[in-house]
Design a protein around this motif. Structure first.
Motif, PDB file in Angstrom:
ATOM      1  N   ASN A  25       0.824  -1.201   0.000  1.00  0.00           N
ATOM      2  CA  ASN A  25       0.000   0.000   0.000  1.00  0.00           C
ATOM      3  C   ASN A  25       0.866   1.262   0.000  1.00  0.00           C
ATOM      4  O   ASN A  25       0.512   2.261  -0.613  1.00  0.00           O
ATOM      5  CB  ASN A  25      -0.935  -0.005   1.207  1.00  0.00           C
ATOM      6  N   GLU A  26       2.011   1.206   0.658  1.00  0.00           N
ATOM      7  CA  GLU A  26       2.941   2.334   0.658  1.00  0.00           C
ATOM      8  C   GLU A  26       3.608   2.503  -0.702  1.00  0.00           C
ATOM      9  O   GLU A  26       3.826   3.619  -1.158  1.00  0.00           O
ATOM     10  CB  GLU A  26       4.025   2.132   1.722  1.00  0.00           C
ATOM     11  N   ASP A  27       3.964   1.386  -1.335  1.00  0.00           N
ATOM     12  CA  ASP A  27       4.645   1.424  -2.627  1.00  0.00           C
ATOM     13  C   ASP A  27       4.249   0.183  -3.419  1.00  0.00           C
ATOM     14  O   ASP A  27       4.807  -0.901  -3.218  1.00  0.00           O
ATOM     15  CB  ASP A  27       6.163   1.470  -2.425  1.00  0.00           C
ATOM     16  N   GLY A  28       3.303   0.349  -4.323  1.00  0.00           N
ATOM     17  CA  GLY A  28       2.786  -0.766  -5.110  1.00  0.00           C
ATOM     18  C   GLY A  28       3.797  -1.374  -6.062  1.00  0.00           C
ATOM     19  O   GLY A  28       3.549  -2.437  -6.631  1.00  0.00           O
ATOM     20  N   ARG A  29       4.930  -0.710  -6.236  1.00  0.00           N
ATOM     21  CA  ARG A  29       5.975  -1.245  -7.118  1.00  0.00           C
ATOM     22  C   ARG A  29       7.086  -1.946  -6.346  1.00  0.00           C
ATOM     23  O   ARG A  29       8.077  -2.377  -6.931  1.00  0.00           O
ATOM     24  CB  ARG A  29       6.554  -0.129  -7.974  1.00  0.00           C
ATOM     25  N   MET A  30       6.916  -2.070  -5.036  1.00  0.00           N
ATOM     26  CA  MET A  30       7.947  -2.706  -4.227  1.00  0.00           C
ATOM     27  C   MET A  30       8.087  -4.179  -4.625  1.00  0.00           C
ATOM     28  O   MET A  30       7.100  -4.886  -4.796  1.00  0.00           O
ATOM     29  CB  MET A  30       7.580  -2.597  -2.743  1.00  0.00           C
ATOM     30  N   SER A  31       9.309  -4.630  -4.774  1.00  0.00           N
ATOM     31  CA  SER A  31       9.554  -6.006  -5.203  1.00  0.00           C
ATOM     32  C   SER A  31       9.312  -6.990  -4.059  1.00  0.00           C
ATOM     33  O   SER A  31       9.415  -6.635  -2.877  1.00  0.00           O
ATOM     34  CB  SER A  31      11.000  -6.153  -5.694  1.00  0.00           C
ATOM     35  N   TYR A  32       9.009  -8.225  -4.426  1.00  0.00           N
ATOM     36  CA  TYR A  32       8.855  -9.287  -3.429  1.00  0.00           C
ATOM     37  C   TYR A  32      10.162  -9.447  -2.644  1.00  0.00           C
ATOM     38  O   TYR A  32      10.150  -9.697  -1.450  1.00  0.00           O
ATOM     39  CB  TYR A  32       8.497 -10.614  -4.095  1.00  0.00           C
ATOM     40  N   ARG A  33      11.287  -9.276  -3.338  1.00  0.00           N
ATOM     41  CA  ARG A  33      12.592  -9.416  -2.698  1.00  0.00           C
ATOM     42  C   ARG A  33      12.751  -8.386  -1.576  1.00  0.00           C
ATOM     43  O   ARG A  33      13.172  -8.707  -0.471  1.00  0.00           O
ATOM     44  CB  ARG A  33      13.707  -9.245  -3.730  1.00  0.00           C
ATOM     45  N   LYS A  34      12.390  -7.132  -1.854  1.00  0.00           N
ATOM     46  CA  LYS A  34      12.525  -6.082  -0.848  1.00  0.00           C
ATOM     47  C   LYS A  34      11.568  -6.325   0.324  1.00  0.00           C
ATOM     48  O   LYS A  34      11.944  -6.156   1.487  1.00  0.00           O
ATOM     49  CB  LYS A  34      12.267  -4.707  -1.462  1.00  0.00           C
ATOM     50  N   GLN A  60      -7.904  -6.951  -4.514  1.00  0.00           N
ATOM     51  CA  GLN A  60      -8.732  -7.102  -5.704  1.00  0.00           C
ATOM     52  C   GLN A  60      -8.009  -6.731  -6.982  1.00  0.00           C
ATOM     53  O   GLN A  60      -8.249  -7.317  -8.030  1.00  0.00           O
ATOM     54  CB  GLN A  60     -10.008  -6.275  -5.571  1.00  0.00           C
ATOM     55  N   LYS A  61      -7.159  -5.721  -6.919  1.00  0.00           N
ATOM     56  CA  LYS A  61      -6.387  -5.340  -8.094  1.00  0.00           C
ATOM     57  C   LYS A  61      -5.252  -4.422  -7.687  1.00  0.00           C
ATOM     58  O   LYS A  61      -5.241  -3.880  -6.592  1.00  0.00           O
ATOM     59  CB  LYS A  61      -7.266  -4.679  -9.155  1.00  0.00           C
ATOM     60  N   PHE A  62      -4.320  -4.273  -8.586  1.00  0.00           N
ATOM     61  CA  PHE A  62      -3.197  -3.360  -8.389  1.00  0.00           C
ATOM     62  C   PHE A  62      -3.437  -2.177  -9.308  1.00  0.00           C
ATOM     63  O   PHE A  62      -3.601  -2.350 -10.508  1.00  0.00           O
ATOM     64  CB  PHE A  62      -1.875  -4.048  -8.743  1.00  0.00           C
ATOM     65  N   THR A  63      -3.474  -0.992  -8.725  1.00  0.00           N
ATOM     66  CA  THR A  63      -3.795   0.184  -9.522  1.00  0.00           C
ATOM     67  C   THR A  63      -3.056   1.399  -8.979  1.00  0.00           C
ATOM     68  O   THR A  63      -2.839   1.504  -7.778  1.00  0.00           O
ATOM     69  CB  THR A  63      -5.327   0.423  -9.517  1.00  0.00           C
ATOM     70  N   PRO A  64      -2.660   2.306  -9.861  1.00  0.00           N
ATOM     71  CA  PRO A  64      -1.990   3.509  -9.377  1.00  0.00           C
ATOM     72  C   PRO A  64      -2.983   4.448  -8.697  1.00  0.00           C
ATOM     73  O   PRO A  64      -4.173   4.425  -8.986  1.00  0.00           O
ATOM     74  CB  PRO A  64      -1.438   4.146 -10.655  1.00  0.00           C
ATOM     75  N   VAL A  65      -2.494   5.248  -7.782  1.00  0.00           N
ATOM     76  CA  VAL A  65      -3.293   6.304  -7.167  1.00  0.00           C
ATOM     77  C   VAL A  65      -3.021   7.564  -7.969  1.00  0.00           C
ATOM     78  O   VAL A  65      -1.882   8.025  -8.032  1.00  0.00           O
ATOM     79  CB  VAL A  65      -2.926   6.490  -5.675  1.00  0.00           C
ATOM     80  N   ILE A  66      -4.059   8.087  -8.601  1.00  0.00           N
ATOM     81  CA  ILE A  66      -3.927   9.219  -9.506  1.00  0.00           C
ATOM     82  C   ILE A  66      -4.161  10.527  -8.753  1.00  0.00           C
ATOM     83  O   ILE A  66      -5.119  10.652  -8.001  1.00  0.00           O
ATOM     84  CB  ILE A  66      -4.961   9.119 -10.654  1.00  0.00           C
ATOM     85  N   ASP A  67      -3.309  11.499  -8.980  1.00  0.00           N
ATOM     86  CA  ASP A  67      -3.527  12.847  -8.473  1.00  0.00           C
ATOM     87  C   ASP A  67      -4.277  13.596  -9.574  1.00  0.00           C
ATOM     88  O   ASP A  67      -3.671  14.106 -10.516  1.00  0.00           O
ATOM     89  CB  ASP A  67      -2.199  13.526  -8.149  1.00  0.00           C
ATOM     90  N   HIS A  68      -5.596  13.642  -9.469  1.00  0.00           N
ATOM     91  CA  HIS A  68      -6.431  14.240 -10.507  1.00  0.00           C
ATOM     92  C   HIS A  68      -6.155  15.721 -10.715  1.00  0.00           C
ATOM     93  O   HIS A  68      -6.319  16.235 -11.815  1.00  0.00           O
ATOM     94  CB  HIS A  68      -7.908  13.993 -10.197  1.00  0.00           C
ATOM     95  N   SER A  69      -5.717  16.407  -9.661  1.00  0.00           N
ATOM     96  CA  SER A  69      -5.430  17.837  -9.804  1.00  0.00           C
ATOM     97  C   SER A  69      -4.274  18.077 -10.775  1.00  0.00           C
ATOM     98  O   SER A  69      -4.236  19.089 -11.467  1.00  0.00           O
ATOM     99  CB  SER A  69      -5.143  18.478  -8.454  1.00  0.00           C
ATOM    100  N   LYS A  70      -3.324  17.140 -10.860  1.00  0.00           N
ATOM    101  CA  LYS A  70      -2.209  17.261 -11.801  1.00  0.00           C
ATOM    102  C   LYS A  70      -2.690  17.178 -13.247  1.00  0.00           C
ATOM    103  O   LYS A  70      -2.007  17.591 -14.171  1.00  0.00           O
ATOM    104  CB  LYS A  70      -1.166  16.161 -11.564  1.00  0.00           C
ATOM    105  N   LEU A  71      -3.900  16.628 -13.436  1.00  0.00           N
ATOM    106  CA  LEU A  71      -4.488  16.508 -14.770  1.00  0.00           C
ATOM    107  C   LEU A  71      -5.530  17.594 -15.025  1.00  0.00           C
ATOM    108  O   LEU A  71      -6.240  17.560 -16.022  1.00  0.00           O
ATOM    109  CB  LEU A  71      -5.122  15.119 -14.935  1.00  0.00           C
ATOM    110  N   GLY A  72      -5.628  18.541 -14.086  1.00  0.00           N
ATOM    111  CA  GLY A  72      -6.541  19.660 -14.272  1.00  0.00           C
ATOM    112  C   GLY A  72      -7.909  19.495 -13.636  1.00  0.00           C
ATOM    113  O   GLY A  72      -8.767  20.356 -13.768  1.00  0.00           O
ATOM    114  N   TYR A  73      -8.144  18.388 -12.935  1.00  0.00           N
ATOM    115  CA  TYR A  73      -9.437  18.148 -12.295  1.00  0.00           C
ATOM    116  C   TYR A  73      -9.361  18.617 -10.843  1.00  0.00           C
ATOM    117  O   TYR A  73      -9.098  17.847  -9.936  1.00  0.00           O
ATOM    118  CB  TYR A  73      -9.814  16.668 -12.373  1.00  0.00           C
ATOM    119  N   ASN A  74      -9.596  19.917 -10.640  1.00  0.00           N
ATOM    120  CA  ASN A  74      -9.436  20.537  -9.324  1.00  0.00           C
ATOM    121  C   ASN A  74     -10.728  20.697  -8.545  1.00  0.00           C
ATOM    122  O   ASN A  74     -10.696  21.070  -7.381  1.00  0.00           O
ATOM    123  CB  ASN A  74      -8.766  21.908  -9.475  1.00  0.00           C
ATOM    124  N   LEU A  75     -11.864  20.438  -9.174  1.00  0.00           N
ATOM    125  CA  LEU A  75     -13.152  20.642  -8.531  1.00  0.00           C
ATOM    126  C   LEU A  75     -13.737  19.283  -8.136  1.00  0.00           C
ATOM    127  O   LEU A  75     -14.085  18.472  -8.996  1.00  0.00           O
ATOM    128  CB  LEU A  75     -14.100  21.376  -9.489  1.00  0.00           C
TER     129      LEU A  75
END
Length: 160
Positions: A25-34, A60-75
């Protein structure tokens, strides 16, 4: 076995499972080794635990957490919707996948559904609300605009 048969089944997890989930949850790309190194377990243990957690539906799935404000969705808005009786599920099926809708909940009370949605500006929100109100099954909407996000963590594993 059908997919929904185990939907409400409580899955027991132990401390190792909790720690694996927290690290992912802290880092979804963390390797099994680490993870294995941090928890002082074998890579095979991490692999097997992840397979088990995925198979039994805890993960249930692995998915990135998107910062919508970086894409212009501020409201950010919370929208209550009252729908004509007997058609809620059909209306939800049509509306849930709209690009601006992040979350949709069936609720009790004055409204039948609550939507959490993000928009680039009030014009885009206005168009969305007007399109909802043009739908014959929608009786009423109530919109609140979020002023400040105090806490927003939809992927939280803090309940573990």
């Amino acid at each position: 076995m059908k997919e929904n048969e185990n939907k409400n089944e409580i899955v027991e997890i132990d401390d190792v499972d909790r720690e694996i989930i927290n690290l992912f949850n802290e880092d979804g790309r963390m390797s099994y080794r680490k993870i294995a190194k941090l928890l002082n377990v074998s890579i095979g243990t991490v692999h097997n635990r992840m397979e088990k957690l995925t198979k039994n539906g805890v993960i249930q799935k692995f998915t990135p957490v998107i910062d919508h404000s970086k894409l212009g969705y501020n409201l950010t808005t919370i929208i209550g919707v009252r729908v004509k009786g007997g058609v809620l599920e059909n209306w939800e099926d049509r509306t849930a996948y709209h690009k601006n809708v992040l979350c949709m909940y069936d609720v009790t009370g004055e409204f039948d559904a609550i939507l959490v949605a993000r928009f680039k500006d009030t014009s885009e929100l206005d168009q969305f609300i007007k399109s909802l109100l043009r739908e014959p099954d929608v009786q009423r909407t109530y919109t609140q605009t979020v002023l400040n996000i105090v806490k927003e963590d939809l992927s939280s594993s803090k309940m573990l």
